[in-house]
Write a protein that holds these residues in place. Structure first.
Motif, short mmCIF file in Angstrom:
data_model
loop_
_atom_site.label_atom_id
_atom_site.label_comp_id
_atom_site.label_asym_id
_atom_site.label_seq_id
_atom_site.Cartn_x
_atom_site.Cartn_y
_atom_site.Cartn_z
N ARG A 142 -6.75 12.04 -0.14
CA ARG A 142 -8.13 12.19 -0.27
C ARG A 142 -9.49 13.06 -0.53
N LEU A 143 -9.37 13.92 0.59
CA LEU A 143 -10.86 15.04 -0.66
C LEU A 143 -10.45 15.75 -0.98
N ARG A 144 -9.21 15.95 -2.16
CA ARG A 144 -8.98 16.16 -3.24
C ARG A 144 -8.71 15.34 -3.97
N ALA A 145 -8.75 13.81 -4.24
CA ALA A 145 -9.24 12.88 -5.47
C ALA A 145 -10.56 12.97 -4.93
N GLU A 146 -11.22 13.29 -3.99
CA GLU A 146 -12.61 13.37 -4.21
C GLU A 146 -13.11 14.19 -5.06
N ARG A 147 -12.70 15.72 -4.78
CA ARG A 147 -12.63 16.53 -5.73
C ARG A 147 -12.46 16.14 -7.07
N LEU A 148 -11.10 15.33 -7.52
CA LEU A 148 -10.79 15.65 -9.32
C LEU A 148 -11.85 14.58 -9.62
N GLY A 149 -11.47 12.92 -8.64
CA GLY A 149 -12.59 12.03 -9.72
C GLY A 149 -11.59 11.28 -9.52
N GLY A 150 -11.95 9.36 -10.16
CA GLY A 150 -10.91 8.84 -10.81
C GLY A 150 -9.67 8.59 -9.84
N ALA A 151 -9.14 8.49 -8.71
CA ALA A 151 -8.12 8.49 -7.99
C ALA A 151 -8.39 7.17 -7.00
N ASP A 152 -8.80 6.85 -6.88
CA ASP A 152 -9.42 5.45 -6.16
C ASP A 152 -8.06 4.10 -5.86
N ASP A 153 -8.25 4.28 -6.86
CA ASP A 153 -7.32 2.76 -7.34
C ASP A 153 -5.24 3.25 -6.70
N VAL A 154 -5.79 4.01 -7.33
CA VAL A 154 -3.79 4.62 -6.43
C VAL A 154 -3.79 4.67 -5.30
N SER A 155 -2.44 3.75 -4.63
CA SER A 155 -1.89 3.42 -3.87
C SER A 155 -0.99 4.67 -3.14
N ILE A 156 -1.50 5.04 -1.56
CA ILE A 156 -1.02 6.30 -1.21
C ILE A 156 0.17 5.38 0.10
N LEU A 157 1.10 6.43 0.21
CA LEU A 157 2.50 6.46 2.04
C LEU A 157 2.16 8.00 1.93
N ALA A 158 1.84 8.23 3.11
CA ALA A 158 2.72 9.28 3.90
C ALA A 158 4.21 8.52 4.86
N GLU A 159 4.81 8.86 3.64
CA GLU A 159 6.27 8.90 4.85
C GLU A 159 7.43 9.95 4.65
N THR A 160 8.22 10.61 5.08
CA THR A 160 9.35 10.90 5.03
C THR A 160 10.76 10.99 4.92
N GLU A 161 10.68 9.23 5.69
CA GLU A 161 12.06 8.37 5.86
C GLU A 161 12.40 7.79 4.79
N LEU A 162 13.66 8.32 4.45
CA LEU A 162 14.01 8.31 2.30
C LEU A 162 14.40 6.68 2.53
N GLU A 163 15.08 6.05 3.38
CA GLU A 163 15.39 4.50 3.64
C GLU A 163 14.07 3.69 3.65
N ALA A 164 12.84 4.04 4.20
CA ALA A 164 11.56 3.49 4.35
C ALA A 164 11.04 3.37 2.99
N VAL A 165 10.89 4.85 1.78
CA VAL A 165 10.20 4.98 0.84
C VAL A 165 11.34 4.71 -0.24
N CYS A 166 12.65 4.01 -0.11
CA CYS A 166 13.21 3.15 -1.15
C CYS A 166 12.88 2.11 -1.18
N ALA A 167 12.83 1.82 0.15
CA ALA A 167 12.24 -0.13 0.37
C ALA A 167 11.33 -0.67 0.03
N THR A 168 10.26 0.54 0.00
CA THR A 168 8.84 -0.11 -0.09
C THR A 168 8.75 0.20 -2.09
N LEU A 169 9.17 1.38 -2.59
CA LEU A 169 9.61 1.21 -4.11
C LEU A 169 10.61 0.10 -4.81
#
Length: 455
Positions: free
Chosen positions: A128-155
């Motif tokens: 979020r701090l980087r997005a505020e510096r760049l600007g224009g990324a408020d509509d991007v969805s974000i997920l903090a996850e490292t488990e492969l099964e959870a990432v694939c299920a989310t996609l």
């Protein structure tokens, strides 16, 4: 019942063996076999046969590319991201991979498409701090996850248009006994994400670390799985970055993208010739090369330094050029152009950190070395392009017309080119055609240097 099998996997090529060996049986590298734990079922699962179909009966609907909103990135990709494709972006830490992709995701989200960022190295607040510096990324969805099964299920559930995995080395599969970032984990993560991308139609971008040699960390099978491999090059202490494609199934691998790091993020440089192709009048050892990177002609300043050495083996050091090509040019200069370099160190550098891979820049490199050896500058406002042969003869370069048009745009007065090169358009630079390297030196060097050489 599942069995745990110990295997040794090569970190360079991905070959596996049942015992440790000092030399990899696949690629021949030494000391690259590491121990990995693999789960394997006792009996293979039965699979029903499938009926193949004729290739001529397959209906192909060309999917529209997804523009990333970053013109330089779209240029290297071949026009944008292809749906259901898997792209690997590699680069050194701190070069700007996350910044570039966050800017692209922000542009994709602003265009009305769904963009997802899966971060495994940073927290949501840090992004979020980087997005505020760049600007224009408020509509991007974000997920903090490292488990492969959870990432694939989310996609599979969210099915975004574009997804960025930052980075693939942080993902891990629980059924594998190895640590995250190991060969088995990286290979399994890439294979599963590939299946999800093809099945769900998600354009996926994987961020990968690089080794000390500049290659993407992990086995080379990772590069074979993906559709496109991008290399982000540059020094973190300098402002400019270069993006090039090492592999691209949907476009050319010769395209080049140039970026500049600013306080607001990475900004594309639409005219790199004006940035890298400027030389100072009267400067010894500097020449302007008219290179061709894919469909883009670019003017680059080639710098050279020739100094006497006391070493038994003189050094040939090139930054931005192929060292073997540099050694060949030095040998041709000494044999066919009368430039003695046998007792001198030769250093060549391409300004701006750009690398020249095409042979059309041979003549400019040779002129820069000859200028440094003769301690005489080249004529003011002159550029050169052409391939140098071992006999001292010059061969024509591809797409000479586009090179001359680029020279005319920057106000180049004259261009030294091989014999057979067409004449420039009206208002363009004067084309001086030469057949041999010795003739090229006579046309490009100052009159004083030519008189000394003739005398």
């Amino acid at each position: 019942m599942a069995k745990v099998v110990v295997q040794f996997t090569c970190t360079e090529c991905g070959a596996t063996t049942g015992r440790w060996l000092g030399k990899c049986p696949g690629c021949g590298a030494f000391g690259t076999l590491v121990e990995e734990l693999h789960g394997r079922d006792g009996e293979p699962a039965a699979s029903a046969p499938r009926a193949p179909e004729r290739l001529g009966d397959v209906r192909v609907e060309e999917a529209a590319r997804l523009t990333t909103g970053v013109p330089e990135l779209d240029r290297v990709l071949g026009g944008g991201l292809v749906p259901a494709s898997l792209v690997l972006l590699g680069g050194e830490p701190g070069v700007g991979k996350s910044t570039l992709l966050l800017s692209a995701l922000g542009a994709v989200a602003r265009s009305g498409r769904r963009a997802l960022l899966v971060t495994g190295e940073e927290s949501v607040a840090q992004v979020r701090l980087r997005a505020e510096r760049l600007g224009g990324a408020d509509d991007v969805s974000i997920l903090a996850e490292t488990e492969l099964e959870a990432v694939c299920a989310t996609l599979e559930k969210e099915t975004p248009d574009v997804c960025v995995i930052d980075s693939v080395q942080t993902l891990y599969a629980s059924e594998l006994g190895s640590a995250p970032g190991s060969v088995a984990q990286v290979r399994e993560a890439a294979a599963r994400l590939l299946r999800v991308a093809k099945r769900s139609g998600v354009a996926t971008v994987l961020v990968g670390h690089v080794t000390k040699d500049g290659a993407v960390a992990g086995p080379r099978v990772l590069e074979h799985l993906v559709d496109c491999v991008l290399q982000f090059e540059g020094d973190r202490y300098h402002a400019h970055r270069v993006l090039r494609a090492a592999k691209n199934r949907f476009g050319s691998t010769n395209e080049l993208g140039v970026f500049e790091m600013t306080s607001a993020g990475l900004v594309g440089v639409p005219d790199p010739s004006a940035l890298f192709g400027r030389t100072r009048a009267g400067e010894v050892g500097a020449a302007v090369a008219v290179a061709l990177e894919g469909t883009r002609p670019i003017l680059l300043e080639v710098q050279s330094l020739v100094s006497r050495t006391d070493l038994a083996m003189p050094r040939r050091v090139g930054t931005g050029v192929d060292p073997k090509r540099l050694a060949m040019i030095v040998a041709v200069l000494g044999r066919h152009a009368g430039v003695p370099l046998g007792a001198a160190d030769v250093f060549v550098n391409v300004a701006g950190g750009v690398r020249i891979d095409e042979p059309g820049a041979d003549l400019a490199v040779a002129l820069a070395i000859a200028s440094a050896a003769r301690a005489t500058p080249l004529r003011e406002g002159i550029a050169a392009f052409g391939e140098l042969g071992l006999t001292g003869r010059l061969r024509t370069a591809a797409q000479a017309e586009r090179r001359l048009e680029e020279c005319a745009k920057l106000g180049i007065q004259a261009v030294v080119a091989p014999d057979g090169t067409g004449v420039a358009a009206r208002g363009g630079p004067r084309v001086v055609t030469v057949e041999t390297l010795r003739q090229a030196l006579g046309a490009a060097l100052e009159p004083k240097a030519r008189e000394t050489e003739e005398g």
